[in-house]
Design a protein around this motif. Sequence first.
Motif, mmCIF file in Angstrom:
data_model
loop_
_atom_site.group_PDB
_atom_site.id
_atom_site.type_symbol
_atom_site.label_atom_id
_atom_site.label_comp_id
_atom_site.label_asym_id
_atom_site.label_seq_id
_atom_site.Cartn_x
_atom_site.Cartn_y
_atom_site.Cartn_z
ATOM 1 N N LYS A 1 0.830 -1.202 0.000
ATOM 2 C CA LYS A 1 0.000 0.000 0.000
ATOM 3 C C LYS A 1 0.866 1.255 0.000
ATOM 4 O O LYS A 1 0.526 2.265 -0.634
ATOM 5 N N ILE A 2 1.984 1.221 0.700
ATOM 6 C CA ILE A 2 2.892 2.369 0.757
ATOM 7 C C ILE A 2 3.849 2.361 -0.429
ATOM 8 O O ILE A 2 4.085 3.401 -1.062
ATOM 9 N N LEU A 3 4.402 1.203 -0.743
ATOM 10 C CA LEU A 3 5.419 1.138 -1.797
ATOM 11 C C LEU A 3 4.865 1.516 -3.160
ATOM 12 O O LEU A 3 5.595 2.048 -4.000
ATOM 13 N N ASP A 4 3.583 1.260 -3.396
ATOM 14 C CA ASP A 4 2.984 1.658 -4.670
ATOM 15 C C ASP A 4 2.998 3.178 -4.853
ATOM 16 O O ASP A 4 2.908 3.661 -5.985
ATOM 17 N N GLN A 5 3.124 3.906 -3.761
ATOM 18 C CA GLN A 5 3.193 5.369 -3.841
ATOM 19 C C GLN A 5 4.608 5.862 -4.134
ATOM 20 O O GLN A 5 4.810 7.051 -4.374
ATOM 21 N N HIS A 6 5.582 4.956 -4.099
ATOM 22 C CA HIS A 6 6.990 5.324 -4.311
ATOM 23 C C HIS A 6 7.625 4.344 -5.295
ATOM 24 O O HIS A 6 8.516 3.558 -4.931
ATOM 25 N N PRO A 7 7.215 4.379 -6.555
ATOM 26 C CA PRO A 7 7.669 3.363 -7.524
ATOM 27 C C PRO A 7 9.170 3.353 -7.748
ATOM 28 O O PRO A 7 9.736 2.323 -8.130
ATOM 29 N N GLN A 8 9.854 4.487 -7.479
ATOM 30 C CA GLN A 8 11.289 4.520 -7.741
ATOM 31 C C GLN A 8 12.060 3.579 -6.834
ATOM 32 O O GLN A 8 13.169 3.131 -7.183
ATOM 33 N N VAL A 9 11.511 3.247 -5.663
ATOM 34 C CA VAL A 9 12.200 2.335 -4.750
ATOM 35 C C VAL A 9 12.326 0.955 -5.389
ATOM 36 O O VAL A 9 13.383 0.313 -5.316
ATOM 37 N N ILE A 10 11.258 0.512 -6.027
ATOM 38 C CA ILE A 10 11.279 -0.776 -6.704
ATOM 39 C C ILE A 10 12.063 -0.686 -8.016
ATOM 40 O O ILE A 10 12.871 -1.570 -8.340
ATOM 41 N N GLU A 11 11.846 0.379 -8.764
ATOM 42 C CA GLU A 11 12.525 0.538 -10.052
ATOM 43 C C GLU A 11 14.040 0.523 -9.895
ATOM 44 O O GLU A 11 14.760 -0.115 -10.672
ATOM 45 N N ASN A 12 14.546 1.221 -8.880
ATOM 46 C CA ASN A 12 15.991 1.273 -8.683
ATOM 47 C C ASN A 12 16.549 -0.075 -8.221
ATOM 48 O O ASN A 12 17.682 -0.434 -8.561
ATOM 49 N N ALA A 13 15.764 -0.810 -7.456
ATOM 50 C CA ALA A 13 16.210 -2.145 -7.055
ATOM 51 C C ALA A 13 16.323 -3.063 -8.269
ATOM 52 O O ALA A 13 17.280 -3.844 -8.391
ATOM 53 N N SER B 1 7.711 0.929 6.510
ATOM 54 C CA SER B 1 7.009 1.594 5.407
ATOM 55 C C SER B 1 5.864 2.444 5.926
ATOM 56 O O SER B 1 5.668 3.588 5.486
ATOM 57 N N PHE B 2 5.101 1.910 6.857
ATOM 58 C CA PHE B 2 3.971 2.666 7.402
ATOM 59 C C PHE B 2 4.413 3.746 8.387
ATOM 60 O O PHE B 2 3.652 4.675 8.676
ATOM 61 N N MET B 3 5.629 3.631 8.899
ATOM 62 C CA MET B 3 6.160 4.664 9.789
ATOM 63 C C MET B 3 6.750 5.836 9.015
ATOM 64 O O MET B 3 7.131 6.851 9.606
ATOM 65 N N GLY B 4 6.863 5.687 7.676
ATOM 66 C CA GLY B 4 7.367 6.791 6.872
ATOM 67 C C GLY B 4 8.635 6.494 6.107
ATOM 68 O O GLY B 4 9.195 7.383 5.457
ATOM 69 N N LEU B 5 9.124 5.237 6.166
ATOM 70 C CA LEU B 5 10.328 4.858 5.438
ATOM 71 C C LEU B 5 9.977 3.732 4.466
ATOM 72 O O LEU B 5 10.005 2.563 4.828
ATOM 73 N N PRO B 6 9.586 4.066 3.219
ATOM 74 C CA PRO B 6 9.257 3.023 2.244
ATOM 75 C C PRO B 6 10.397 2.024 2.126
ATOM 76 O O PRO B 6 11.540 2.420 1.858
#
Length: 410
Positions: free
Chosen positions: A326-338, A364-369
């Motif tokens: 739910k959180i990571l979908d809001q920050h696609p660059q985290v997955i893309e860079n991996a 992730s839910f605490m604010g660190l994707p």
Amino acid sequence: MSVLNRFLRYVQIDTQSDPHSETFPSTAKQRDLSNLLVVELQEMGIADAHLDEHGYVYATIAGNSNKPNVPVICFCSHVDTSPDVTGANVKPIVHQHWDGTDIVLPDDPTQILRKNELHDLENQIGNDIVTASGTTLLGADNKAGVAEIMTAAWYLMQHPEIKHGDIKILFTPDEEVGRGTEQVNLAKLGADYGYTVDGEAVGTLEDETFSADGARITITGVSTHPGYAFGKLENALKIAGDILASLPKDSLSPETTQDKEGFIHPVHFEGIQEQAIIEFIIRDFTEEGLKEKEDMLQGIVNEVLQHYPGSSAQLVVKEQYRNMKKILDQHPQVIENAIKAMKRSGLETTARSIRGGTDGSRLSFMGLPCPNIFAGEHAFHSRLEWVSVQDMEKAVEVIVNLCKVWEEEA
């Protein structure tokens, strides 16, 4: 020091956590490894490495990029091992150039690693396989991740020509008992994005976890002297047994579910004639699925109590963690860079959902994707636990490449 040498050193330190402890960390011995890690980080030249009062290790590899806005990336692993199998007196064995034959663990010859029974083992022929000796777990979950992060940190410190932003290192206690992020200080950590290094097969990237709750049923029966109990006694132990017997037999349990199926799983039972307690973990990939299972459990309790009119039961549900997708979908660059870092390391990325959780779920839910990347650990929480040296080396390469990719993409 190589990733193998670090790993062999770390697994011989008992860091088993305790789900019934009220201290934090749950066991003082986790600090034995954490203190060693601080010393090693400082010896690398990472001056701010320290262990805080809660048992967390924090450290910073200072950025050397000329770019002003490189995101701060954190790499995180946990130092504790599972309460399910002892982690004391681990004797690691390196099976060099494994030829594919059965690996019989010498201290208990009934413990045998067979390539047709253990996931991914058949892909490791020719590699160096590390196991324990048969009477303990190995501790690859998550000391493989710890060793990989430490080795990557050493490599970056030895190669200042590699450009990167600030890199944060976080080692947590008590992940195995669901408390790994309970006292973490994200403001002090100061990272924008993170990666837990706590996954399985080489090339895997996990961006989805179970959502998880814990449930506790407290049953109060009617107690009386057994010699004069006719028509009066309502034994709380028997009520608890009826509740457990009423759970579905062919579904909704860990042993009958896979993929995206959730479950209701009793994990602890205690009591006397007057009062009994059953503890459960409830898992699903959606919060709606969790609610359905909790309602089902309440329905079972209500139905059983109809046969015990003088007794009562209270079901209390406590949130544990939620699906990080739910959180990571809001920050696609985290997955893309991996994915880019793995490709640069010669790997095809395999996206997976975790039938479990990691510190990254809560972070992730605490604010660190914070998705999860592979550490190479397999058959965790068992005496057959194993890891490949080559997979650990590849994880180190991916961590270093992640640092490069984030700097280049800034």
